[in-house]
Design a protein around this motif. Sequence first.
Motif, PDB file in Angstrom:
ATOM      1  N   ILE A  31      35.536 -98.706  57.550  1.00 13.62           N
ATOM      2  CA  ILE A  31      35.844 -98.157  58.867  1.00 13.62           C
ATOM      3  C   ILE A  31      36.069 -99.233  59.919  1.00 13.62           C
ATOM      4  CG2 ILE A  31      34.595 -96.019  58.420  1.00 13.62           C
ATOM      5  CD1 ILE A  31      32.346 -97.111  60.218  1.00 13.62           C
ATOM      6  N   GLY A  32      36.157-100.475  59.493  1.00 13.55           N
ATOM      7  CA  GLY A  32      36.375-101.506  60.489  1.00 13.55           C
ATOM      8  C   GLY A  32      36.668-102.867  59.898  1.00 13.55           C
ATOM      9  N   LEU A  50      38.814-113.242  59.528  1.00 16.00           N
ATOM     10  CA  LEU A  50      38.677-111.791  59.540  1.00 16.00           C
ATOM     11  C   LEU A  50      38.982-111.238  58.163  1.00 16.00           C
ATOM     12  CD1 LEU A  50      40.672-110.840  62.783  1.00 16.00           C
ATOM     13  CD2 LEU A  50      38.193-110.847  62.523  1.00 16.00           C
ATOM     14  N   ILE A  51      38.356-110.108  57.850  1.00 15.04           N
ATOM     15  CA  ILE A  51      38.741-109.351  56.668  1.00 15.04           C
ATOM     16  C   ILE A  51      38.785-107.890  57.075  1.00 15.04           C
ATOM     17  CG2 ILE A  51      36.357-109.249  55.792  1.00 15.04           C
ATOM     18  CD1 ILE A  51      37.650-109.348  52.938  1.00 15.04           C
ATOM     19  N   SER A  52      39.928-107.259  56.838  1.00 14.73           N
ATOM     20  CA  SER A  52      40.146-105.899  57.315  1.00 14.73           C
ATOM     21  C   SER A  52      39.531-104.874  56.372  1.00 14.73           C
ATOM     22  CB  SER A  52      41.640-105.634  57.456  1.00 14.73           C
ATOM     23  OG  SER A  52      42.220-105.443  56.168  1.00 14.73           O
ATOM     24  N   SER A  53      39.620-103.613  56.787  1.00 13.33           N
ATOM     25  CA  SER A  53      39.066-102.536  55.971  1.00 13.33           C
ATOM     26  C   SER A  53      39.752-102.427  54.614  1.00 13.33           C
ATOM     27  CB  SER A  53      39.176-101.208  56.716  1.00 13.33           C
ATOM     28  OG  SER A  53      40.526-100.942  57.029  1.00 13.33           O
ATOM     29  N   VAL A  54      40.998-102.900  54.532  1.00 14.05           N
ATOM     30  CA  VAL A  54      41.716-102.852  53.255  1.00 14.05           C
ATOM     31  C   VAL A  54      41.722-104.201  52.552  1.00 14.05           C
ATOM     32  CG1 VAL A  54      43.149-100.901  53.920  1.00 14.05           C
ATOM     33  CG2 VAL A  54      43.943-103.234  54.388  1.00 14.05           C
ATOM     34  N   ARG A  98      33.916-104.786  63.985  1.00 12.26           N
ATOM     35  CA  ARG A  98      34.654-103.990  64.976  1.00 12.26           C
ATOM     36  C   ARG A  98      35.029-102.661  64.357  1.00 12.26           C
ATOM     37  NH1 ARG A  98      36.994-105.249  69.682  1.00 12.26           N
ATOM     38  NH2 ARG A  98      36.632-107.478  69.281  1.00 12.26           N
ATOM     39  N   ASN A  99      34.542-101.584  64.939  1.00 14.50           N
ATOM     40  CA  ASN A  99      34.794-100.241  64.441  1.00 14.50           C
ATOM     41  C   ASN A  99      36.187 -99.794  64.854  1.00 14.50           C
ATOM     42  OD1 ASN A  99      34.816 -97.326  64.198  1.00 14.50           O
ATOM     43  ND2 ASN A  99      32.605 -97.434  63.967  1.00 14.50           N
ATOM     44  N   LEU A 100      37.014 -99.446  63.891  1.00 12.45           N
ATOM     45  CA  LEU A 100      38.393 -99.047  64.175  1.00 12.45           C
ATOM     46  C   LEU A 100      38.473 -97.691  64.870  1.00 12.45           C
ATOM     47  CD1 LEU A 100      40.176-100.098  60.866  1.00 12.45           C
ATOM     48  CD2 LEU A 100      40.170-101.296  63.062  1.00 12.45           C
ATOM     49  N   PHE A 101      37.453 -96.870  64.745  1.00 10.24           N
ATOM     50  CA  PHE A 101      37.517 -95.502  65.256  1.00 10.24           C
ATOM     51  C   PHE A 101      37.024 -95.395  66.688  1.00 10.24           C
ATOM     52  CE2 PHE A 101      38.914 -93.398  61.495  1.00 10.24           C
ATOM     53  CZ  PHE A 101      38.516 -94.235  60.469  1.00 10.24           C
ATOM     54  N   ASN A 102      36.032 -96.189  67.065  1.00  7.36           N
ATOM     55  CA  ASN A 102      35.518 -96.107  68.438  1.00  7.36           C
ATOM     56  C   ASN A 102      35.528 -97.446  69.161  1.00  7.36           C
ATOM     57  OD1 ASN A 102      33.347 -97.562  67.441  1.00  7.36           O
ATOM     58  ND2 ASN A 102      31.991 -95.780  67.325  1.00  7.36           N
ATOM     59  N   ASN A 103      36.117 -98.459  68.544  1.00  4.62           N
ATOM     60  CA  ASN A 103      36.213 -99.801  69.121  1.00  4.62           C
ATOM     61  C   ASN A 103      34.856-100.438  69.405  1.00  4.62           C
ATOM     62  OD1 ASN A 103      39.068-100.122  69.140  1.00  4.62           O
ATOM     63  ND2 ASN A 103      39.186 -98.769  70.927  1.00  4.62           N
ATOM     64  N   GLY A 104      33.805 -99.891  68.831  1.00  8.02           N
ATOM     65  CA  GLY A 104      32.510-100.498  69.002  1.00  8.02           C
ATOM     66  C   GLY A 104      32.452-101.855  68.323  1.00  8.02           C
ATOM     67  N   VAL A 105      31.710-102.771  68.920  1.00 10.23           N
ATOM     68  CA  VAL A 105      31.589-104.123  68.387  1.00 10.23           C
ATOM     69  C   VAL A 105      30.117-104.456  68.194  1.00 10.23           C
ATOM     70  CG1 VAL A 105      32.007-106.567  68.812  1.00 10.23           C
ATOM     71  CG2 VAL A 105      33.721-104.865  69.493  1.00 10.23           C
ATOM     72  N   THR A 106      29.807-105.021  67.047  1.00  8.29           N
ATOM     73  CA  THR A 106      28.442-105.439  66.739  1.00  8.29           C
ATOM     74  C   THR A 106      28.442-106.912  66.361  1.00  8.29           C
ATOM     75  OG1 THR A 106      27.920-103.230  65.897  1.00  8.29           O
ATOM     76  CG2 THR A 106      26.434-105.007  65.275  1.00  8.29           C
ATOM     77  N   TRP A 107      27.440-107.625  66.874  1.00 12.88           N
ATOM     78  CA  TRP A 107      27.280-109.045  66.564  1.00 12.88           C
ATOM     79  C   TRP A 107      25.957-109.291  65.854  1.00 12.88           C
ATOM     80  CZ3 TRP A 107      31.133-112.514  67.430  1.00 12.88           C
ATOM     81  CH2 TRP A 107      32.130-112.167  68.344  1.00 12.88           C
ATOM     82  N   GLY A 108      25.964-110.274  64.988  1.00 14.10           N
ATOM     83  CA  GLY A 108      24.722-110.765  64.419  1.00 14.10           C
ATOM     84  C   GLY A 108      24.080-111.758  65.373  1.00 14.10           C
TER      85      GLY A 108
END
Length: 117
Positions: A31-32, A50-54, A98-108
């Motif tokens: 999903i991201g 980067l590595i995408s969902s696919v 980075r969530n593709l559906f809600n654009n939410g971003v999470t960091w470590g």
Amino acid sequence: QVQLVESGGGLVQSGGSLRLSCAASVNIFSIGTMGWYRQAPGKQRELVALISSVGMTNYADSVKGRFTISRDNAKNMVYLQMNSLKPEDTAVYYCNFRNLFNNGVTWGQGTQVTVSS
């Protein structure tokens, strides 16, 4: 909410290798986009890979041919294999989602990589 935990940083000599790991608390890869960023002292945070969902990958020019991003879907892990390290690779490395559906971003929380000359 997903949590990301990096590991694998350390001190290495120029020309050496390190593998960074990022553990995701849940399976989010479909999903991201997962990414590695880095921030050196006094500099802005910059994209490394980067590595995408696919599974498509993208790299900063400065690391192309030296770094490889990969993931293990079964283990919810993302990796950054870093070869031929240079002193200018010294930075805190952060895992990112980075969530593709809600654009939410999470960091470590980041892991320090130091390359000595």
